[in-house]
Design an enzyme around this catalytic site. Structure first.
Site, short mmCIF file in Angstrom:
data_model
loop_
_atom_site.label_atom_id
_atom_site.label_comp_id
_atom_site.label_asym_id
_atom_site.label_seq_id
_atom_site.Cartn_x
_atom_site.Cartn_y
_atom_site.Cartn_z
N GLU A 181 0.82 -1.21 0.00
CA GLU A 181 0.00 0.00 0.00
C GLU A 181 0.86 1.26 0.00
O GLU A 181 1.52 1.55 1.00
CB GLU A 181 -0.89 0.00 1.25
CG GLU A 181 -1.71 1.27 1.41
CD GLU A 181 -2.64 1.23 2.61
OE1 GLU A 181 -2.41 0.41 3.53
OE2 GLU A 181 -3.60 2.02 2.62
N GLU A 224 -11.89 1.90 5.20
CA GLU A 224 -10.87 2.23 6.20
C GLU A 224 -11.01 3.74 6.41
O GLU A 224 -10.33 4.55 5.78
CB GLU A 224 -9.47 1.86 5.71
CG GLU A 224 -8.43 2.02 6.82
CD GLU A 224 -7.01 1.90 6.32
OE1 GLU A 224 -6.32 0.98 6.75
OE2 GLU A 224 -6.59 2.73 5.49
C1 LER Z 1 -3.19 1.60 6.34
O1 LER Z 1 -4.05 0.91 5.49
C2 LER Z 1 -3.18 3.04 6.05
O2 LER Z 1 -3.83 3.49 5.16
C3 LER Z 1 -2.33 3.90 6.87
O3 LER Z 1 -2.68 5.24 6.67
C4 LER Z 1 -2.32 3.56 8.32
O4 LER Z 1 -3.31 4.19 9.00
MN MN Z 2 -5.14 2.28 3.93
#
Ligand code: LER
Ligand code: MN
Length: 272
Positions: free
Chosen positions: A154, A248
């Site tokens: 990511e 998220e």
């Molecule tokens: C994790 O998926 C993310 O996006 C980071 O910003 C941790 O908060």
């Molecule tokens: Mn994230």
């Protein structure tokens, strides 16, 4: 088919963060299930924080899958990253993620590497940090493949990492170091900060996108900010994305309302 997902944080030491649910696992699963979510994404303190068979039973009860497991607790709780100048810490980071890969594999769920990538720290050259990142991802990608699952890298925004901030740079990095078995996470909050054109980046990197984090420009649940989700959804459909769109986002104004807002937005943009 694009599937819906909500995040659950199960790390009591952390008091705030971009996760929808914060209560115990079963209460969160019951609520997510009642709203029609397809899956949940778990953020646990470690790979052995949950008992696998009991977790499978409760998932079955609520007809939910695990879309992915996060590895960030390794950094947040223990200060581990793949790019720490200290070799012993890098090795511990790899061990932490390898255990998470085994845990996730019990549920056929991939593991996410976000904050565990770390940063180029003072006294370390960028080339060196990228080399360490490449070594870690390469090894862990193979571990994931041996477990029959994917590993998901990511890219984060510039305030969280100085390594790689966009999808395009991520693809280039994986190609340069010939890292196979690792796909990308398109976090729409980070992308809103870093990408010149979110939809265009999704189209350009479509082959590599394995997972999406679903949050608005201010990291509140989708619909509470100013990101253009019509364009984003159109691009995801154009690349035939068939993974999870996983919320998220901050539990704003509270977990239940955040989950409801998320599923409404999911239905608006992704349900045909
Ligand atoms: C994790 O998926 C993310 O996006 C980071 O910003 C941790 O908060
Ligand atoms: Mn994230």
């Amino acid at each position: 088919m694009i599937k819906s997902c909500a995040t659950i944080a199960l790390v009591p030491a952390i008091k705030s963060g971009p996760w929808i649910y914060w209560d115990d696992l079963e209460k969160s699963l019951a609520h997510a299930s009642s709203l029609g979510f397809d899956a949940v994404e778990l953020f646990t303190a470690s790979a052995d924080a949950l008992e696998v068979e009991a977790t499978k039973a409760v998932l079955e009860k609520y007809k939910l899958s695990i879309a992915a497991v996060g590895s960030g607790a390794g950094k947040v709780l223990h200060g581990l990253t793949l790019t720490d100048p200290d070799k012993a810490i890098r090795e511990k980071a790899i061990g932490f993620i390898a255990n998470m890969i085994s845990f996730g594999a019990s549920f056929n769920a991939p593991t996410i590497i976000g904050s565990m990538q770390g940063n180029t720290l003072a006294g370390v050259s960028r080339d060196q940090a990228m080399q360490w990142l490449a070594e870690g991802l390469s090894y862990l990608g193979k571990r994931a493949a041996a477990n029959g699952i994917k590993l998901i890298y990511e890219p984060l925004n510039r305030y969280e990492s100085n390594l790689i901030n966009t999808l395009g740079e991520s693809v280039q990095f994986l190609n340069t170091f010939q890292i196979k078995q690792v796909g990308l996470l398109a976090d729409l909050f980070h992308m809103n900060i870093e990408e010149a054109d979110m939809a265009e980046s999704i189209r350009a990197c479509g082959d590599s996108i394995l997972h999406v984090h679903f949050a608005d420009s201010n990291r509140r649940p989708v619909g509470n900010g100013h990101t253009n989700f019509s364009e984003v959804a159109k691009a995801l459909k154009e690349i035939n994305y068939d993974g999870y769109v996983s919320a998220e986002a901050f539990a704003w104004p509270n977990p239940q309302a955040a989950a409801e807002q998320t599923i409404q937005s999911f239905n608006k943009y992704f349900k045909i």
